[in-house]
Design an enzyme around this catalytic site. Sequence first.
Site, PDB file in Angstrom:
ATOM      1  N   LYS A  26      47.749  48.258  48.129  1.00  0.00           N
ATOM      2  CA  LYS A  26      48.213  50.011  47.913  1.00  0.00           C
ATOM      3  C   LYS A  26      49.707  49.855  48.043  1.00  0.00           C
ATOM      4  O   LYS A  26      50.469  50.190  47.505  1.00  0.00           O
ATOM      5  CB  LYS A  26      47.313  50.700  48.910  1.00  0.00           C
ATOM      6  CG  LYS A  26      47.436  52.183  48.510  1.00  0.00           C
ATOM      7  CD  LYS A  26      46.858  53.115  49.780  1.00  0.00           C
ATOM      8  CE  LYS A  26      45.228  52.759  49.495  1.00  0.00           C
ATOM      9  NZ  LYS A  26      44.577  53.403  50.300  1.00  0.00           N
ATOM     10  N   ARG A  96      47.377  55.734  55.607  1.00  0.00           N
ATOM     11  CA  ARG A  96      46.486  55.028  54.555  1.00  0.00           C
ATOM     12  C   ARG A  96      46.296  53.481  54.905  1.00  0.00           C
ATOM     13  O   ARG A  96      47.158  52.793  55.095  1.00  0.00           O
ATOM     14  CB  ARG A  96      46.902  55.363  53.187  1.00  0.00           C
ATOM     15  CG  ARG A  96      47.705  56.660  52.954  1.00  0.00           C
ATOM     16  CD  ARG A  96      48.449  56.675  51.627  1.00  0.00           C
ATOM     17  NE  ARG A  96      47.597  56.490  50.464  1.00  0.00           N
ATOM     18  CZ  ARG A  96      47.672  56.390  49.296  1.00  0.00           C
ATOM     19  NH1 ARG A  96      49.049  56.771  48.893  1.00  0.00           N
ATOM     20  NH2 ARG A  96      46.955  56.629  48.224  1.00  0.00           N
ATOM     21  N   GLY A 105      35.134  49.957  53.029  1.00  0.00           N
ATOM     22  CA  GLY A 105      34.824  50.070  54.124  1.00  0.00           C
ATOM     23  C   GLY A 105      35.777  50.355  55.122  1.00  0.00           C
ATOM     24  O   GLY A 105      35.382  50.580  56.307  1.00  0.00           O
ATOM     25  N   MET A 107      39.041  52.136  56.967  1.00  0.00           N
ATOM     26  CA  MET A 107      39.230  53.743  57.674  1.00  0.00           C
ATOM     27  C   MET A 107      39.589  54.492  56.321  1.00  0.00           C
ATOM     28  O   MET A 107      40.298  54.173  55.702  1.00  0.00           O
ATOM     29  CB  MET A 107      40.473  53.543  58.562  1.00  0.00           C
ATOM     30  CG  MET A 107      40.340  54.840  59.552  1.00  0.00           C
ATOM     31  SD  MET A 107      41.902  55.118  60.293  1.00  0.00           S
ATOM     32  CE  MET A 107      42.800  55.835  59.210  1.00  0.00           C
ATOM     33  N   ARG A 352      46.245  50.771  40.527  1.00  0.00           N
ATOM     34  CA  ARG A 352      45.817  49.744  40.930  1.00  0.00           C
ATOM     35  C   ARG A 352      44.788  49.200  39.676  1.00  0.00           C
ATOM     36  O   ARG A 352      44.738  50.142  38.961  1.00  0.00           O
ATOM     37  CB  ARG A 352      44.693  49.435  41.961  1.00  0.00           C
ATOM     38  CG  ARG A 352      43.795  50.317  41.908  1.00  0.00           C
ATOM     39  CD  ARG A 352      42.637  50.536  43.151  1.00  0.00           C
ATOM     40  NE  ARG A 352      42.179  51.762  43.192  1.00  0.00           N
ATOM     41  CZ  ARG A 352      41.544  52.153  44.073  1.00  0.00           C
ATOM     42  NH1 ARG A 352      41.226  51.510  45.281  1.00  0.00           N
ATOM     43  NH2 ARG A 352      40.782  53.343  44.086  1.00  0.00           N
ATOM     44  N   HIS A 468      31.732  58.440  44.872  1.00  0.00           N
ATOM     45  CA  HIS A 468      31.499  56.919  45.610  1.00  0.00           C
ATOM     46  C   HIS A 468      30.262  56.167  44.751  1.00  0.00           C
ATOM     47  O   HIS A 468      30.462  55.129  44.375  1.00  0.00           O
ATOM     48  CB  HIS A 468      31.180  57.271  47.110  1.00  0.00           C
ATOM     49  CG  HIS A 468      30.688  56.074  47.927  1.00  0.00           C
ATOM     50  ND1 HIS A 468      29.511  55.409  47.940  1.00  0.00           N
ATOM     51  CD2 HIS A 468      31.538  55.096  48.352  1.00  0.00           C
ATOM     52  CE1 HIS A 468      29.490  54.360  48.640  1.00  0.00           C
ATOM     53  NE2 HIS A 468      30.710  53.959  48.875  1.00  0.00           N
ATOM     54  N   ARG A 630      12.056  16.113  31.332  1.00  0.00           N
ATOM     55  CA  ARG A 630      11.878  15.536  32.461  1.00  0.00           C
ATOM     56  C   ARG A 630      10.513  15.361  32.646  1.00  0.00           C
ATOM     57  O   ARG A 630       9.523  15.864  32.247  1.00  0.00           O
ATOM     58  CB  ARG A 630      12.442  16.230  33.556  1.00  0.00           C
ATOM     59  CG  ARG A 630      12.101  15.904  35.163  1.00  0.00           C
ATOM     60  CD  ARG A 630      12.296  16.666  36.006  1.00  0.00           C
ATOM     61  NE  ARG A 630      11.500  17.932  36.221  1.00  0.00           N
ATOM     62  CZ  ARG A 630      11.947  18.865  37.176  1.00  0.00           C
ATOM     63  NH1 ARG A 630      12.968  18.920  37.821  1.00  0.00           N
ATOM     64  NH2 ARG A 630      10.860  19.916  37.280  1.00  0.00           N
ATOM     65  N   SER A 777      21.710  13.380  35.280  1.00  0.00           N
ATOM     66  CA  SER A 777      21.754  15.014  35.324  1.00  0.00           C
ATOM     67  C   SER A 777      21.699  15.251  36.656  1.00  0.00           C
ATOM     68  O   SER A 777      20.344  14.663  37.552  1.00  0.00           O
ATOM     69  CB  SER A 777      20.712  15.400  34.276  1.00  0.00           C
ATOM     70  OG  SER A 777      20.484  16.827  34.647  1.00  0.00           O
ATOM     71  N   THR A 780      20.929  19.842  41.347  1.00  0.00           N
ATOM     72  CA  THR A 780      21.620  20.031  42.709  1.00  0.00           C
ATOM     73  C   THR A 780      20.677  20.819  43.576  1.00  0.00           C
ATOM     74  O   THR A 780      21.003  20.807  44.680  1.00  0.00           O
ATOM     75  CB  THR A 780      22.791  20.615  42.442  1.00  0.00           C
ATOM     76  OG1 THR A 780      22.668  21.470  41.396  1.00  0.00           O
ATOM     77  CG2 THR A 780      23.964  19.684  41.679  1.00  0.00           C
ATOM     78  N   CYS A 844      21.780  20.390  36.113  1.00  0.00           N
ATOM     79  CA  CYS A 844      20.655  21.074  35.698  1.00  0.00           C
ATOM     80  C   CYS A 844      20.121  22.031  36.908  1.00  0.00           C
ATOM     81  O   CYS A 844      19.091  22.375  36.664  1.00  0.00           O
ATOM     82  CB  CYS A 844      19.654  20.301  35.033  1.00  0.00           C
ATOM     83  SG  CYS A 844      18.756  19.170  36.242  1.00  0.00           S
ATOM     84  N   TYR A 864      28.418  18.760  30.636  1.00  0.00           N
ATOM     85  CA  TYR A 864      27.795  19.838  30.213  1.00  0.00           C
ATOM     86  C   TYR A 864      27.080  20.448  31.710  1.00  0.00           C
ATOM     87  O   TYR A 864      26.975  19.811  32.676  1.00  0.00           O
ATOM     88  CB  TYR A 864      26.493  19.817  29.322  1.00  0.00           C
ATOM     89  CG  TYR A 864      25.380  19.138  29.942  1.00  0.00           C
ATOM     90  CD1 TYR A 864      24.470  19.589  30.666  1.00  0.00           C
ATOM     91  CD2 TYR A 864      25.212  17.469  29.444  1.00  0.00           C
ATOM     92  CE1 TYR A 864      23.300  18.806  30.889  1.00  0.00           C
ATOM     93  CE2 TYR A 864      24.314  16.883  29.892  1.00  0.00           C
ATOM     94  CZ  TYR A 864      23.091  17.508  30.608  1.00  0.00           C
ATOM     95  OH  TYR A 864      22.317  16.581  31.140  1.00  0.00           O
TER      96      TYR A 864
HETATM   97  P1  ADP Z   1      41.457  55.100  49.551  1.00  0.00           P
HETATM   98  O1  ADP Z   1      42.122  53.988  49.629  1.00  0.00           O
HETATM   99  O2  ADP Z   1      40.303  55.613  49.940  1.00  0.00           O
HETATM  100  O3  ADP Z   1      41.521  55.889  47.941  1.00  0.00           O
HETATM  101  P2  ADP Z   1      44.253  56.607  49.775  1.00  0.00           P
HETATM  102  O4  ADP Z   1      45.078  56.135  50.843  1.00  0.00           O
HETATM  103  O5  ADP Z   1      44.419  56.197  48.577  1.00  0.00           O
HETATM  104  O6  ADP Z   1      42.515  56.134  50.351  1.00  0.00           O
HETATM  105  O7  ADP Z   1      44.076  58.172  50.203  1.00  0.00           O
HETATM  106  C1  ADP Z   1      43.146  59.042  49.280  1.00  0.00           C
HETATM  107  C2  ADP Z   1      43.819  60.117  48.948  1.00  0.00           C
HETATM  108  O8  ADP Z   1      44.653  60.994  49.813  1.00  0.00           O
HETATM  109  C3  ADP Z   1      44.610  59.908  47.731  1.00  0.00           C
HETATM  110  O9  ADP Z   1      44.191  59.882  46.446  1.00  0.00           O
HETATM  111  C4  ADP Z   1      45.507  61.246  47.592  1.00  0.00           C
HETATM  112  O10 ADP Z   1      45.040  61.998  46.912  1.00  0.00           O
HETATM  113  C5  ADP Z   1      45.562  61.629  49.208  1.00  0.00           C
HETATM  114  N1  ADP Z   1      46.804  60.964  50.055  1.00  0.00           N
HETATM  115  C6  ADP Z   1      47.142  60.019  50.430  1.00  0.00           C
HETATM  116  N2  ADP Z   1      48.488  60.030  50.740  1.00  0.00           N
HETATM  117  C7  ADP Z   1      49.061  61.063  50.305  1.00  0.00           C
HETATM  118  C8  ADP Z   1      50.333  61.756  50.587  1.00  0.00           C
HETATM  119  N3  ADP Z   1      51.417  61.047  50.889  1.00  0.00           N
HETATM  120  N4  ADP Z   1      50.419  63.054  50.120  1.00  0.00           N
HETATM  121  C9  ADP Z   1      49.167  63.650  49.353  1.00  0.00           C
HETATM  122  N5  ADP Z   1      48.203  63.090  49.133  1.00  0.00           N
HETATM  123  C10 ADP Z   1      47.880  61.959  49.627  1.00  0.00           C
HETATM  124 MG    MG Z   2      43.430  55.838  46.933  1.00  0.00          MG
END
Ligand code: ADP
Ligand code: MG
Length: 889
Positions: A26, A96, A105, A107, A352, A468, A630, A777, A780, A844, A864
């Site tokens: 990120k 973030r 997983g 925060m 990304r 999700h 075999r 052959s 494994t 194989c 192969y």
């Molecule tokens: P995740 O990795 O779970 O996607 P993010 O860090 O991308 O978490 O944050 C999730 C959402 O929070 C982002 O998609 C955005 O909508 C919002 N967000 C994060 N930072 C900001 C910011 N500086 N201003 C406004 N919205 C934000």
């Molecule tokens: Mg995000």
Amino acid sequence: MTKWVYGFGGGSADGSASDRELLGGKGANLAEMCNLGLPVPPGFTITTEVCTAYYANGRTLPDGLNGQVDAALAAMGEIAGGRFGDPQKLMLVSVRSGSRASMPGMMDTVLNLGLNDETVAALAAASGDERFAYDSYRRFIQMYSDVVLGVDHENFEEILEDAKAEYGFEQDTDLSAAQWQDVIGRYNAKIEQELGAPFPQDAREQLWGAINAVFASWMNPRAITYRRLHDIPESWGTAVNVQAMVFGNMGDSSATGVAFTRNPSTGENALYGEFLVNAQGEDVVAGIRTPQNITEEARVAAGSDKPSLQKLMPDAFKTLTEIAGRLEAHYRDMQDLEFTIERGKLWMLQTRSGKRTAKSALRIAAEMSGEGLITNREAVLRIEPASLDQLLHPTIDPNARRDIIGSGLPASPGAATGEIVFTSDEAEEAKAQNRDVILVRVETSPEDIHGMHAAQGILTTRGGMTSHAAVVARGMGKPCVSGAGGLRVDYRTGTLLAMGVTLRKGDIITIDGGTGQVLKGAVPMLQPELSGDFASIMGWADEARRMKVRANAETPADARMARSFGAEGIGLCRTEHMFFDGERIVAMREMILADTEAGRRSALAKLLPMQRSDFLELFEIMAGLPVTIRLLDPPLHEFLPHSDEEIAEVAAAMDVSAEKLRQRTETLHEFNPMLGHRGCRLAVSYPEIAEMQARAIFEAAAEAGKRTGSPVVPEVMVPLVGLKEELDYVKKRIDDVAETVMKEAGSRFDYLVGTMIELPRAALRAGLIAEAAEFFSFGTNDLTQTTYGISRDDASSFLETYRQKGLIEKDPFVSIDVDGVGELVRMAAEKGRGTRPDIKLGICGEHGGDPASVEFCESVGLDYVSCSPFRVPIARLAAAQAAARAEGI
Ligand code: ADP
Ligand code: MG
Ligand code: MG
């Protein structure tokens, strides 16, 4: 002094996309977007090295970080026109997490950090919107309390639900400023009650609390599970991003959304995404309100009556479209974007490489190659070989009767049938008992990952295409239907209410992730069509590939399937499987239980024509291709009769008493059959068995050659050789039979005799064994068992413990143990080539279909790999990628 903090914003950045290791995905991409001059709120990234230092020093942050953070806060304030913690020039931030690989997983993001009882009033004044300010504050308290202070979000949801009920509202957006203030009061009371302390008012205390929480979350159980499932090393660590807030909840000209530069389900080259007006952060993916489509086209296709972004905010839409195009061309890959619109102005918050289904990955790679954005080889390298599995998923037969009980969004393709379960733990339990289940939830969260893995498919009643459940299921290649709003899940009673029908836990349903339909019962399925983009990519893969790919197959059906998947021969035909059918097993038992050679020969004479016709059919299907057969391998007791009825049947066929037969079976008992009388040891004891099999093979080969005009070259494989003398002994018998058959047929044919290398002794003596063997052959599976001294059938429980305790990374039966077993393979290959430079080398075991193991085989220079038929496309692609990488693309 180490640079711990990298700033970004205002058209430039300290880092760039190439700093992924240091800044996390990120952070590196935020920096890159700034360098590209895109509108990104300013901020800074605390590096992954800080995470490493944090854990190295007993969870404390390194000296000097404080000063660097202060400086970075000041710098971003300059750009944003604010000062963190200053009510006069308010600047709020988000905190973030962000590791190298995207990790659900970790925060959750905390938004609106810096708000307190004083600054909230300043925010209201500055924005001229009190409702917005208090909405932001209550969001902050909820998020911060949940992820930093550990006060569960359900506490707040409950309070909010109660409040809305009192006010008579449905939507969060209905609440006024005063009502939010009321809710905030109730939140604060709850926090005091839970923690015995008030919610922290100091902005800096809030900030450091959040930063520490991100680093601590690297070791939370969710993150650990996710890393294990995705082979992400613990040593990577996470970065922390602190970024100036922009607000999507500042009224009706503000919005927040996510978009993909191409459709992640179908691969279609069109901007695709969802947004919500007057909303913030995760509202879109949380499924609280149903999101709106970005483009008009998608809105029409979805039959939605809510306006698209294109219609509603044409300027922001235009900017988004332009930026999406730029980012895709820049990264040369489909991008997953997160954005926020604050009073009409678009801000980019993330980009990304987008997760996609296998089907869309193929289409995107093929089309990008067509557009000249990437080369054919790059297209081949873009496809995760294991993901092809998704395409090999069945779909519902279009002619099948569909008993539709509901419908939702087609969130992840493929169809699946299974019993209903309502919790992830139930899904996991069922999986352990080999039962297929559909995980049915209102919505899923990162806590459900293990259940989603265990289930055949996932059904949710809430959430959009980017919820999700949808995102994770697509990543896993699991069929998923999300947001099936017409269905009602009642966890308490364990029921699913669907159009007046009440279904219970254990009832069978089918979901169609391609259409979003939910069906009652099991439904006939169709196998997928492997043409179009799949064929293009596989064609390019075959051009790049050096190793051949064969299949492990013994039945005509498997052999045909293998050919349709592109197998270039059979690498392992296990003859014993041919002896279990109907009358064959009786003749086989007769042979095993005979106590004289004459008795065995008479039983073998009955087996010969059956075995010959099996081979004939196989050779016709494989016309012109190599087939490795075999000789009989398993311990004989596997064929023995057990029930009185079976014993009586064999006794009658052999004309002996049941009692005598029982005694004979007892003499065949072994203490450790896997290390007992099996493999070539059988052929040494009873050469007539090998002779019969050789005769069947050669007669069939001669006949098939005549019929098809393209003879197969049978490769007769002697299993479990440890001594060269064993192979010499058996090979002599085979060669003699070949001579005889050629004389009888009056024609000559080619064949090879070789051995499996599946014992450490064979690997050690491979140089000598190669004097007799025309091919090796590598078996494994057994080689792993005998190298480790571990029985595969008994290993899963303790190997899992080993994995959890970090003693091993991967199950060596799934992915080859390169350092140990691999070393033996490498050595044997070298020794074998030393003796016989043109010796044919293949593998194989199950490993032949595992991409990492295939890569290893390429590095050893095997000729192969052979794997189960449905993994052939995966092996073809993996072999192509390994070759391309070995050549440096
Ligand atoms: P995740 O990795 O779970 O996607 P993010 O860090 O991308 O978490 O944050 C999730 C959402 O929070 C982002 O998609 C955005 O909508 C919002 N967000 C994060 N930072 C900001 C910011 N500086 N201003 C406004 N919205 C934000
Ligand atoms: Mg995000
Ligand atoms: Mg998120």
